[in-house]
Design an enzyme around this catalytic site. Structure first.
Site, mmCIF file in Angstrom:
data_model
loop_
_atom_site.group_PDB
_atom_site.id
_atom_site.type_symbol
_atom_site.label_atom_id
_atom_site.label_comp_id
_atom_site.label_asym_id
_atom_site.label_seq_id
_atom_site.Cartn_x
_atom_site.Cartn_y
_atom_site.Cartn_z
ATOM 1 C CB ALA A 198 -0.916 -0.005 1.223
ATOM 2 C CB THR A 235 -7.093 -9.499 14.704
ATOM 3 O OG1 THR A 235 -7.530 -10.529 15.589
ATOM 4 C CG2 THR A 235 -8.148 -8.416 14.618
ATOM 5 C CB CYS A 323 15.070 -3.384 1.704
ATOM 6 S SG CYS A 323 13.330 -3.039 1.830
HETATM 7 N N1 PLP Z 1 9.054 -5.614 -3.402
HETATM 8 C C1 PLP Z 1 9.505 -4.514 -4.004
HETATM 9 C C2 PLP Z 1 9.812 -4.548 -5.470
HETATM 10 C C3 PLP Z 1 9.705 -3.339 -3.279
HETATM 11 O O1 PLP Z 1 10.183 -2.249 -3.888
HETATM 12 C C4 PLP Z 1 9.404 -3.351 -1.897
HETATM 13 C C5 PLP Z 1 9.645 -2.140 -1.065
HETATM 14 O O2 PLP Z 1 10.601 -1.419 -1.293
HETATM 15 C C6 PLP Z 1 8.924 -4.528 -1.315
HETATM 16 C C7 PLP Z 1 8.760 -5.645 -2.091
HETATM 17 C C8 PLP Z 1 8.618 -4.614 0.142
HETATM 18 O O3 PLP Z 1 7.369 -4.042 0.445
HETATM 19 P P1 PLP Z 1 7.046 -3.606 1.954
HETATM 20 O O4 PLP Z 1 7.858 -2.372 2.222
HETATM 21 O O5 PLP Z 1 5.563 -3.310 1.944
HETATM 22 O O6 PLP Z 1 7.385 -4.752 2.829
#
Ligand code: PLP
Length: 383
Positions: A198, A235, A323
């Site tokens: 989202a 939940t 990440c």
């Molecule tokens: N997959 C991709 C291609 C993304 O760019 C990201 C977030 O940077 C994710 C998965 C992870 O999503 P979330 O931040 O909702 O865990």
């Protein structure tokens, strides 16, 4: 100080309509959707409506949507849940430039003994289709992202799905970075599983969804109550899910209508930066790229140094996936493209949003080339 936010692939501002829709869920609509009384039923109606909205943004049926805590969990559920359900002959085939949420899950599954094949990509970041198909046997899960988070490269998901099905496999696509940037219809794509998050489309953080085509083998990875049709216990995060539903109904169409303007602004900025900065290169394809993403390498300039210098000048960008930020590792995405090893730490990702203006782009053009030359001179001075 003037602030310019060009990191929309990391996250996007919450849409005002989303914020407004979430507030009652933190107030009077506090019930548990599983409760039988009026409080619960009111919450259940809000949950059902959100599910319909998310499904309709994809052309899916509401019962094909499993809400999760985000894209990462949806990717984990897709890979672990499908491979488990496929049984003893299962194997996983994926690409070399998947997001960490797929990449690390694949590593974990391989450590548990699952056969995993990682397929190369070409210099634009498009997966080698022949390599994928050569690896597919009945009982194979293929996971190829719809759009790459660093490059914006779109993968030929629909073509892959047809070929994978013809060989008896099933296809998952992480569409976190494609959703809201290009129109996604699960019927046209032919995918069996598809991940959404989202917060990349004006919704809140901590909520996402896995589309599961009816009949797709999927074992739950989280056990407990019978929520989400036994596919994800716990939940529901109702404020987040309601926000996600409104993001799908309001923000996603707005983004899709803004896409051509965003692409034009990105393309102008790209051309101007290339003209203004010596030894700059763009990575990713000129076409078949999401409209908002620009990935550059700037020879001799460490990406993290530049991100920090830009931040001091009020401009928020990144070296790549949030990440992986702070890991100070060479980019595995750029490495997979065959980029010169000396440039693997000099990646810079600019990702525009619907709010980005021409003035924002002009500010970047006024600041970035000067910072690059200062950093290069500093490096020369040290040398
Ligand atoms: N997959 C991709 C291609 C993304 O760019 C990201 C977030 O940077 C994710 C998965 C992870 O999503 P979330 O931040 O909702 O865990």
């Amino acid at each position: 100080m003037r602030r310019v936010y060009l990191d929309h692939n990391a996250t996007s501002p919450v849409h005002p309509a989303v914020r407004e829709a979430m507030m009652p869920l933190l107030g009077e609509t506090f019930g548990n959707p599983s409760s039988l009384h009026a409080f619960g039923q009111r919450a259940r109606r809000a949950l059902d409506l959100a599910r319909q909205r998310v499904a309709s943004a994809l052309g899916a049926e509401p019962d094909e949507i499993v809400f999760t805590s985000g894209g990462t969990e949806a990717d984990n559920l897709a890979l672990k849940g499908a491979c488990r359900a496929l049984g003893p002959g299962a194997q996983l085939v994926t690409s070399a430039i998947e997001h960490q949420a797929v990449r690390s899950t694949a590593t974990a599954l391989a450590a548990d003994g699952l056969p995993v094949t990682t397929c190369p990509v070409d210099a634009r970041g498009v997966v080698d289709r022949e390599a994928v198909l050569a690896a597919v046997t009945p009982g194979t899960l293929v996971s190829v992202m719809a759009a790459n988070n660093d490059l914006g490269t779109l993968q030929p998901v629909a073509e892959l799905a047809a070929d994978v099905h013809a060989r008896g496999g099933i296809l998952h696509s992480d569409a976190v970075q494609a959703f809201g940037k290009v129109l996604l219809r699960v019927g046209d794509l032919g995918v069996d599983l598809l991940t959404l998050s989202a917060h990349k489309v004006g919704g809140p953080k901590g909520v996402g969804a896995l589309y599961v085509k009816r009949g797709t083998p999927l074992a739950a990875r989280q056990h407990g109550g019978h929520h989400e049709r036994h596919r994800r216990a716990g939940t529901e995060n109702l404020p987040g899910i309601v926000g996600f539903g409104v993001a799908c109904e309001v923000a996603v169409p707005e983004r899709l209508s803004a896409a051509a303007g965003i692409a034009a602004r990105r393309d102008r900025l790209e051309a101007e930066l290339l003209a203004a900065i010596p030894d700059a290169a763009v990575h990713g394809p000129p076409a078949d790229r999401v409209p908002n993403t620009l990935c550059l390498t700037l020879g001799g300039v460490p990406g993290e140094t530049l991100v920090m210098a830009l931040d001091l000048a009020g401009i928020a960008v990144s070296t790549g996936s949030a990440c992986s930020a702070g890991l100070d590792e060479p980019s595995y995405v750029l490495a997979a493209l065959g980029v010169d090893p000396e440039r693997l730490r000099s990646g810079l990702r600019l990702s525009l949003g619907p709010e980005t203006t021409d003035d924002d782009a002009a500010h970047v053009l006024a600041v970035l080339p000067g910072l690059v030359s200062q950093i290069r001179q500093g490096a020369d001075g040290l040398g």
